[in-house]
Write a protein that holds these residues in place. Structure first.
Motif, mmCIF file in Angstrom:
data_model
loop_
_atom_site.group_PDB
_atom_site.id
_atom_site.type_symbol
_atom_site.label_atom_id
_atom_site.label_comp_id
_atom_site.label_asym_id
_atom_site.label_seq_id
_atom_site.Cartn_x
_atom_site.Cartn_y
_atom_site.Cartn_z
ATOM 1 N N THR A 19 1.737 65.659 59.042
ATOM 2 C CA THR A 19 1.011 65.375 60.268
ATOM 3 C C THR A 19 0.430 66.661 60.827
ATOM 4 O OG1 THR A 19 2.489 63.534 60.773
ATOM 5 C CG2 THR A 19 1.214 64.437 62.596
ATOM 6 N N SER A 20 -0.834 66.629 61.208
ATOM 7 C CA SER A 20 -1.450 67.801 61.819
ATOM 8 C C SER A 20 -0.784 68.085 63.156
ATOM 9 C CB SER A 20 -2.944 67.541 62.028
ATOM 10 O OG SER A 20 -3.489 68.505 62.903
ATOM 11 N N PRO A 21 -0.547 69.359 63.478
ATOM 12 C CA PRO A 21 -0.015 69.687 64.811
ATOM 13 C C PRO A 21 -0.927 69.186 65.919
ATOM 14 C CG PRO A 21 0.075 71.605 63.353
ATOM 15 C CD PRO A 21 -0.713 70.556 62.642
ATOM 16 N N LEU A 22 -2.204 68.977 65.614
ATOM 17 C CA LEU A 22 -3.142 68.478 66.607
ATOM 18 C C LEU A 22 -2.899 67.007 66.938
ATOM 19 C CD1 LEU A 22 -6.423 70.107 65.235
ATOM 20 C CD2 LEU A 22 -5.113 70.820 67.235
ATOM 21 N N SER A 23 -2.083 66.323 66.129
ATOM 22 C CA SER A 23 -1.800 64.909 66.361
ATOM 23 C C SER A 23 -0.613 64.693 67.288
ATOM 24 C CB SER A 23 -1.529 64.190 65.029
ATOM 25 O OG SER A 23 -2.639 64.269 64.174
ATOM 26 N N LEU A 24 0.074 65.761 67.658
ATOM 27 C CA LEU A 24 1.261 65.623 68.484
ATOM 28 C C LEU A 24 0.884 65.213 69.902
ATOM 29 C CD1 LEU A 24 3.159 68.819 67.254
ATOM 30 C CD2 LEU A 24 3.594 66.451 66.580
ATOM 31 N N VAL A 25 1.730 64.407 70.528
ATOM 32 C CA VAL A 25 1.469 63.863 71.858
ATOM 33 C C VAL A 25 1.893 64.869 72.929
ATOM 34 C CG1 VAL A 25 2.082 61.988 73.433
ATOM 35 C CG2 VAL A 25 1.731 61.510 70.998
ATOM 36 N N PRO A 26 1.084 64.975 74.009
ATOM 37 C CA PRO A 26 -0.206 64.320 74.225
ATOM 38 C C PRO A 26 -1.297 64.962 73.366
ATOM 39 C CG PRO A 26 0.276 65.782 76.064
ATOM 40 C CD PRO A 26 1.493 65.784 75.183
ATOM 41 N N LYS A 27 -2.080 64.130 72.699
ATOM 42 C CA LYS A 27 -3.052 64.631 71.735
ATOM 43 C C LYS A 27 -4.069 65.553 72.406
ATOM 44 C CE LYS A 27 -3.016 60.559 68.708
ATOM 45 N NZ LYS A 27 -3.870 59.482 68.159
ATOM 46 N N PRO A 28 -4.232 66.761 71.889
ATOM 47 C CA PRO A 28 -5.279 67.639 72.438
ATOM 48 C C PRO A 28 -6.661 67.038 72.232
ATOM 49 C CG PRO A 28 -3.707 68.886 71.102
ATOM 50 C CD PRO A 28 -3.431 67.431 70.861
ATOM 51 N N LEU A 29 -7.605 67.536 73.006
ATOM 52 C CA LEU A 29 -9.003 67.154 72.855
ATOM 53 C C LEU A 29 -9.625 68.092 71.833
ATOM 54 C CD1 LEU A 29 -9.689 66.688 76.653
ATOM 55 C CD2 LEU A 29 -9.668 64.851 74.956
ATOM 56 N N VAL A 30 -10.038 67.543 70.694
ATOM 57 C CA VAL A 30 -10.550 68.348 69.583
ATOM 58 C C VAL A 30 -12.012 68.011 69.381
ATOM 59 C CG1 VAL A 30 -10.231 68.997 67.180
ATOM 60 C CG2 VAL A 30 -8.263 68.234 68.521
ATOM 61 N N CYS A 31 -12.866 69.022 69.451
ATOM 62 C CA CYS A 31 -14.297 68.813 69.289
ATOM 63 C C CYS A 31 -14.630 68.714 67.807
ATOM 64 C CB CYS A 31 -15.056 69.965 69.932
ATOM 65 S SG CYS A 31 -16.811 69.642 70.135
ATOM 66 N N ALA A 32 -15.398 67.691 67.455
ATOM 67 C CA ALA A 32 -15.668 67.418 66.045
ATOM 68 C C ALA A 32 -16.599 68.443 65.415
ATOM 69 C CB ALA A 32 -16.268 66.023 65.903
ATOM 70 N N HIS A 33 -17.607 68.903 66.142
ATOM 71 C CA HIS A 33 -18.650 69.731 65.544
ATOM 72 C C HIS A 33 -18.663 71.167 66.053
ATOM 73 C CE1 HIS A 33 -20.035 66.017 63.822
ATOM 74 N NE2 HIS A 33 -20.185 65.486 65.020
ATOM 75 N N HIS A 34 -17.697 71.518 66.885
ATOM 76 C CA HIS A 34 -17.601 72.875 67.407
ATOM 77 C C HIS A 34 -16.130 73.282 67.388
ATOM 78 C CE1 HIS A 34 -21.432 71.369 68.927
ATOM 79 N NE2 HIS A 34 -21.830 72.629 68.963
ATOM 80 N N PRO A 35 -15.841 74.556 67.220
ATOM 81 C CA PRO A 35 -14.447 75.001 67.032
ATOM 82 C C PRO A 35 -13.671 75.094 68.343
ATOM 83 C CG PRO A 35 -15.909 76.893 66.953
ATOM 84 C CD PRO A 35 -16.800 75.687 67.079
ATOM 85 N N LEU A 36 -13.499 73.950 69.011
ATOM 86 C CA LEU A 36 -12.841 73.926 70.318
ATOM 87 C C LEU A 36 -11.708 72.913 70.339
ATOM 88 C CD1 LEU A 36 -12.695 74.709 73.343
ATOM 89 C CD2 LEU A 36 -14.338 72.873 73.783
ATOM 90 N N VAL A 37 -10.555 73.359 70.834
ATOM 91 C CA VAL A 37 -9.402 72.493 71.097
ATOM 92 C C VAL A 37 -8.987 72.721 72.551
ATOM 93 C CG1 VAL A 37 -6.991 72.003 70.561
ATOM 94 C CG2 VAL A 37 -8.584 72.565 68.717
#
Length: 273
Positions: A19-37
């Motif tokens: 599981t990606s660490p980005l999937s952990l709750v509460p899920k961070p906001l991850v930008c699809a086309h720019h390198p932003l979390v």
């Protein structure tokens, strides 16, 4: 039978897949086309942060007319999009990680009021090791802290979990924005412009300002100093009766208790500007 076995096999593979660490709750906001979390926390300007992200990252520009609340929009539109799910598989190197954080004391007062107003913790409070809590009759901020000290807040509701996110054990934030100390929209927009995000929102739009004003408490109408031991109920939390100023609940003693409860936030987030 064969189809059922295939479905069972897929479920087992999903459980075994890392599981990606980005999937952990509460899920961070991850930008699809720019390198932003963006790492966010409940009761830490999460509504405003989500509204900014939805606009700046190119999701539906008509969020206020979508018929969804901001958090329904986050769950159904942002998290449900193929681009978001694909973004979760991105390597962590090269990402700009922003954490929007709030002073633990101010956040605890907000969560206390939210618990009284909405009843989100009613089931657990009814079975509390300290005895049942009744938000109609009311309970005090000090007693709310008694409850938080008696449970494992890391495994509880997102509204009172520490703000320090499990993801940040893998990837510490590059930027911490302090709600209350800094202008949230101006700071987020500065990051967005630097990374080339298509949208812009350097101040709260009128619809969001109206929403926040509607949810405000009737604070400031109560005389006195330390009210941390005074019971408040649902009507006060809903704005139908007076509500104390934060300083009347955040006494030296309650602040000391909160610093101990949220030591991980104090150490990792509050020390950063």
């Amino acid at each position: 039978m064969t189809l059922d076995l295939l479905r069972l096999g897929r479920r087992l593979l999903d459980r075994l897949r890392p599981t990606s660490p980005l999937s952990l709750v509460p899920k961070p906001l991850v930008c699809a086309h720019h390198p932003l979390v963006i790492v966010w926390s409940a009761r830490s300007a999460c509504t405003s942060t989500t509204a900014w992200f939805a606009t700046a990252s190119g999701f539906e520009p008509d969020l206020p007319t979508s018929g969804l609340s901001v958090h329904e929009y986050r769950r159904k539109v942002i998290y449900g999009s193929p681009s978001y799910r694909a973004a979760l598989r991105r390597p962590l190197d090269g990402l700009t990680v922003v954490h929007v954080a709030r002073d633990p004391g101010d956040r605890a007062v907000s969560t206390f009021r939210h618990a009284l107003r909405t009843g989100f913790e009613d089931r657990r409070l009814a079975a509390s090791p300290l005895g049942p809590f009744d938000r109609e009759a009311g309970f005090s901020f000090a007693r709310w802290l008694d409850y938080l000290e008696a449970i494992d807040i890391r495994a509880g509701n997102v509204h009172y979990r520490p703000q320090w996110h499990p993801f940040e054990e893998t990837r510490r934030p590059d930027i911490v924005i302090h709600v209350g100390r800094q202008d949230l929209f101006a700071e987020l927009d500065r990051v967005g412009r630097r990374l080339g995000l298509p949208g812009s929102m350097d101040r709260a739009p009128p619809w969001l300002a109206r929403l926040e004003a509607h949810r405000a408490a009737r604070q400031g109408d109560i005389e006195g100093g330390d009210l941390s031991g005074h019971p408040f109920g649902r009507l006060a939390a809903a704005g139908r009766e007076p509500w104390p100023r934060p300083a009347q609940l955040l006494t030296p003693d309650t602040r000391r208790r909160l610093e101990a409860l949220y030591a991980v936030d104090v150490e990792n987030l509050m020390s950063r500007v």
